[in-house]
Scaffold this motif. Sequence first.
Motif, PDB file in Angstrom:
ATOM      1  N   PRO A 141      -5.858 -30.127  65.472  1.00 36.73           N
ATOM      2  CA  PRO A 141      -5.687 -29.369  64.227  1.00 36.73           C
ATOM      3  C   PRO A 141      -6.641 -29.766  63.093  1.00 36.73           C
ATOM      4  O   PRO A 141      -6.865 -28.966  62.181  1.00 36.73           O
ATOM      5  N   THR A 142      -7.187 -30.973  63.144  1.00 41.05           N
ATOM      6  CA  THR A 142      -8.069 -31.399  62.049  1.00 41.05           C
ATOM      7  C   THR A 142      -9.512 -30.937  62.226  1.00 41.05           C
ATOM      8  O   THR A 142     -10.321 -31.096  61.309  1.00 41.05           O
ATOM      9  N   LEU A 143      -9.858 -30.355  63.371  1.00 41.07           N
ATOM     10  CA  LEU A 143     -11.249 -29.982  63.621  1.00 41.07           C
ATOM     11  C   LEU A 143     -11.700 -28.819  62.743  1.00 41.07           C
ATOM     12  O   LEU A 143     -12.767 -28.861  62.122  1.00 41.07           O
ATOM     13  N   LEU A 144     -10.908 -27.771  62.665  1.00 34.89           N
ATOM     14  CA  LEU A 144     -11.294 -26.599  61.879  1.00 34.89           C
ATOM     15  C   LEU A 144     -11.278 -26.861  60.363  1.00 34.89           C
ATOM     16  O   LEU A 144     -12.155 -26.355  59.650  1.00 34.89           O
ATOM     17  N   PRO A 145     -10.330 -27.631  59.815  1.00 37.15           N
ATOM     18  CA  PRO A 145     -10.434 -27.980  58.394  1.00 37.15           C
ATOM     19  C   PRO A 145     -11.723 -28.722  58.053  1.00 37.15           C
ATOM     20  O   PRO A 145     -12.211 -28.627  56.928  1.00 37.15           O
ATOM     21  N   MET A 146     -12.290 -29.440  59.030  1.00 39.04           N
ATOM     22  CA  MET A 146     -13.584 -30.081  58.808  1.00 39.04           C
ATOM     23  C   MET A 146     -14.649 -29.025  58.543  1.00 39.04           C
ATOM     24  O   MET A 146     -15.522 -29.201  57.683  1.00 39.04           O
ATOM     25  N   MET A 147     -14.590 -27.914  59.258  1.00 37.48           N
ATOM     26  CA  MET A 147     -15.529 -26.815  59.037  1.00 37.48           C
ATOM     27  C   MET A 147     -15.352 -26.232  57.634  1.00 37.48           C
ATOM     28  O   MET A 147     -16.331 -25.918  56.947  1.00 37.48           O
ATOM     29  N   PHE A 148     -14.112 -26.093  57.200  1.00 38.74           N
ATOM     30  CA  PHE A 148     -13.821 -25.590  55.857  1.00 38.74           C
ATOM     31  C   PHE A 148     -14.457 -26.485  54.798  1.00 38.74           C
ATOM     32  O   PHE A 148     -15.125 -26.003  53.865  1.00 38.74           O
ATOM     33  N   LEU A 149     -14.272 -27.802  54.916  1.00 38.77           N
ATOM     34  CA  LEU A 149     -14.833 -28.732  53.944  1.00 38.77           C
ATOM     35  C   LEU A 149     -16.362 -28.750  54.002  1.00 38.77           C
ATOM     36  O   LEU A 149     -17.029 -28.884  52.971  1.00 38.77           O
ATOM     37  N   THR A 150     -16.921 -28.605  55.194  1.00 39.97           N
ATOM     38  CA  THR A 150     -18.380 -28.544  55.323  1.00 39.97           C
ATOM     39  C   THR A 150     -18.938 -27.348  54.560  1.00 39.97           C
ATOM     40  O   THR A 150     -19.958 -27.444  53.878  1.00 39.97           O
ATOM     41  N   GLY A 151     -18.242 -26.203  54.652  1.00 35.67           N
ATOM     42  CA  GLY A 151     -18.674 -25.028  53.911  1.00 35.67           C
ATOM     43  C   GLY A 151     -18.614 -25.245  52.410  1.00 35.67           C
ATOM     44  O   GLY A 151     -19.514 -24.812  51.677  1.00 35.67           O
ATOM     45  N   ILE A 152     -17.573 -25.921  51.931  1.00 33.05           N
ATOM     46  CA  ILE A 152     -17.445 -26.208  50.495  1.00 33.05           C
ATOM     47  C   ILE A 152     -18.568 -27.118  50.023  1.00 33.05           C
ATOM     48  O   ILE A 152     -19.204 -26.877  48.987  1.00 33.05           O
ATOM     49  N   ILE A 153     -18.824 -28.187  50.769  1.00 25.57           N
ATOM     50  CA  ILE A 153     -19.865 -29.149  50.385  1.00 25.57           C
ATOM     51  C   ILE A 153     -21.234 -28.483  50.381  1.00 25.57           C
ATOM     52  O   ILE A 153     -22.043 -28.694  49.460  1.00 25.57           O
ATOM     53  N   ALA A 154     -21.512 -27.666  51.395  1.00 27.51           N
ATOM     54  CA  ALA A 154     -22.796 -26.973  51.451  1.00 27.51           C
ATOM     55  C   ALA A 154     -22.970 -26.052  50.251  1.00 27.51           C
ATOM     56  O   ALA A 154     -24.045 -25.993  49.638  1.00 27.51           O
ATOM     57  N   LEU A 155     -21.913 -25.316  49.887  1.00 28.99           N
ATOM     58  CA  LEU A 155     -22.005 -24.398  48.746  1.00 28.99           C
ATOM     59  C   LEU A 155     -22.243 -25.153  47.442  1.00 28.99           C
ATOM     60  O   LEU A 155     -23.051 -24.715  46.602  1.00 28.99           O
ATOM     61  N   LEU A 156     -21.560 -26.276  47.258  1.00 30.31           N
ATOM     62  CA  LEU A 156     -21.748 -27.058  46.034  1.00 30.31           C
ATOM     63  C   LEU A 156     -23.188 -27.557  45.911  1.00 30.31           C
ATOM     64  O   LEU A 156     -23.809 -27.433  44.848  1.00 30.31           O
ATOM     65  N   ALA A 157     -23.720 -28.109  46.991  1.00 31.39           N
ATOM     66  CA  ALA A 157     -25.090 -28.626  46.960  1.00 31.39           C
ATOM     67  C   ALA A 157     -26.095 -27.493  46.770  1.00 31.39           C
ATOM     68  O   ALA A 157     -27.039 -27.611  45.967  1.00 31.39           O
ATOM     69  N   GLN A 158     -25.907 -26.391  47.475  1.00 31.97           N
ATOM     70  CA  GLN A 158     -26.847 -25.285  47.365  1.00 31.97           C
ATOM     71  C   GLN A 158     -26.773 -24.612  45.995  1.00 31.97           C
ATOM     72  O   GLN A 158     -27.788 -24.134  45.475  1.00 31.97           O
ATOM     73  N   THR A 159     -25.594 -24.593  45.389  1.00 34.59           N
ATOM     74  CA  THR A 159     -25.468 -24.059  44.033  1.00 34.59           C
ATOM     75  C   THR A 159     -26.282 -24.889  43.055  1.00 34.59           C
ATOM     76  O   THR A 159     -26.957 -24.353  42.163  1.00 34.59           O
ATOM     77  N   PHE A 160     -26.245 -26.195  43.219  1.00 34.12           N
ATOM     78  CA  PHE A 160     -27.039 -27.073  42.353  1.00 34.12           C
ATOM     79  C   PHE A 160     -28.533 -26.804  42.529  1.00 34.12           C
ATOM     80  O   PHE A 160     -29.276 -26.691  41.553  1.00 34.12           O
ATOM     81  N   PHE A 161     -28.985 -26.670  43.778  1.00 37.30           N
ATOM     82  CA  PHE A 161     -30.407 -26.425  44.010  1.00 37.30           C
ATOM     83  C   PHE A 161     -30.820 -25.042  43.501  1.00 37.30           C
ATOM     84  O   PHE A 161     -31.940 -24.867  43.006  1.00 37.30           O
ATOM     85  N   CYS A 162     -29.921 -24.065  43.599  1.00 33.86           N
ATOM     86  CA  CYS A 162     -30.233 -22.744  43.039  1.00 33.86           C
ATOM     87  C   CYS A 162     -30.298 -22.800  41.515  1.00 33.86           C
ATOM     88  O   CYS A 162     -31.097 -22.071  40.901  1.00 33.86           O
ATOM     89  N   TRP A 163     -29.466 -23.630  40.923  1.00 32.65           N
ATOM     90  CA  TRP A 163     -29.562 -23.817  39.468  1.00 32.65           C
ATOM     91  C   TRP A 163     -30.923 -24.388  39.101  1.00 32.65           C
ATOM     92  O   TRP A 163     -31.529 -24.006  38.079  1.00 32.65           O
ATOM     93  N   ARG A 164     -31.466 -25.266  39.902  1.00 30.49           N
ATOM     94  CA  ARG A 164     -32.790 -25.818  39.628  1.00 30.49           C
ATOM     95  C   ARG A 164     -33.866 -24.747  39.792  1.00 30.49           C
ATOM     96  O   ARG A 164     -34.858 -24.746  39.066  1.00 30.49           O
ATOM     97  N   ILE A 165     -33.669 -23.857  40.748  1.00 32.90           N
ATOM     98  CA  ILE A 165     -34.598 -22.733  40.887  1.00 32.90           C
ATOM     99  C   ILE A 165     -34.550 -21.868  39.628  1.00 32.90           C
ATOM    100  O   ILE A 165     -35.578 -21.419  39.112  1.00 32.90           O
ATOM    101  N   TRP A 166     -33.351 -21.642  39.110  1.00 32.21           N
ATOM    102  CA  TRP A 166     -33.178 -20.859  37.884  1.00 32.21           C
ATOM    103  C   TRP A 166     -33.949 -21.477  36.722  1.00 32.21           C
ATOM    104  O   TRP A 166     -34.658 -20.789  35.984  1.00 32.21           O
ATOM    105  N   ARG A 167     -33.847 -22.782  36.559  1.00 36.29           N
ATOM    106  CA  ARG A 167     -34.541 -23.458  35.460  1.00 36.29           C
ATOM    107  C   ARG A 167     -36.042 -23.523  35.704  1.00 36.29           C
ATOM    108  O   ARG A 167     -36.852 -23.334  34.801  1.00 36.29           O
TER     109      ARG A 167
END
Length: 332
Positions: free
Chosen positions: A94-120
């Motif tokens: 049961p813990t395998l798929l929640p790992m995928m959920f958290l991976t998606g969250i972490i990726a979005l947070l990091a990519q949002t930061f890098f997109c903010w740098r593209i904006w600036r």
Amino acid sequence: MSDASSSTTALPALDNTMGMLYLSALFAMGLWGAGTVQMYFYYTTYPQDSRWLKYLVAVTWCADTANQGLISQLVYTYLVTNFANPAYLSALQPTLLPMMFLTGIIALLAQTFFCWRIWRLSNANIWLTGATYIVCFASFVSTMVFYGIAADYNEFAQLIPLHPYMHALNVLSAASDVIIAMVLVFLLRKQRTGYRKTNTMINRLSLFALNTGAICGLCAILTLVFNIVYPDTYIYMLFYIIVCRVYMNSLLATLNSRETIRAIGNATIINSMPNFSNQESISLSFVGGNGHPELGLESSGTTENYRDSKMAGVRLVAFAHHVQGPHGLRSP
């Protein structure tokens, strides 16, 4: 004695299945430790950073820590709790798929930061930034959809029909990371000047941005390749599980590199400038106005802003030095 022997021989080879999960847990733990050290360095070195950026780092680390806890519990359940129980190896813990959920969250947070740098760095180019972020968000949405579909599955065999969907998910993930790296490098290369040492700093920034995106993209590509070539093994999980640690370390490495970049900028840009005989001293100044930092030369009596010159100006400074609030940055 014979029962134990027959039980042992009945176990299938686990090198490319549970062995890969075990190696994933080891590598992930090492990267988590490196990220934790980087987080400590960040909070002690940049206490003046804006509150939202500190929250971003904290949330990313907490999600990554939860992910590491899940992979550790996963491996323990398979290899210790259910030791010598071959029937459980086909179960979807049961813990395998929640790992995928958290991976998606972490990726979005990091990519949002890098997109903010593209904006600036692009001087608030909404089309370039928006197009880049759409690809990143599409990758996140595809991950959440996959999680929603497979959330109630309890057997690995149930995931087989979803392999094409997993391939598309990995393609989107790799594409988003590669696009971010390419856009950052493109914007930086536009800031090249006729000064050799200034170009040296821009080249270093470009290489750093390229490496940041390439490592994350490489993990997604390897996940895709091994999932296609060896679908009956868990080799692809080795790369998928560590990718969220790579995102966290990339985010923190970018933030923690600012002091080094500032030192390089002060040394290279000042040395590239012509002499001003009417000034006693010259230093590089990052003066913020209305949230936008400006590159200038500060002397004992005047400040010469090179807003319209070919120097690595507003956008380069915005990339190399994170803006902290409406007053920007100022360094002597």
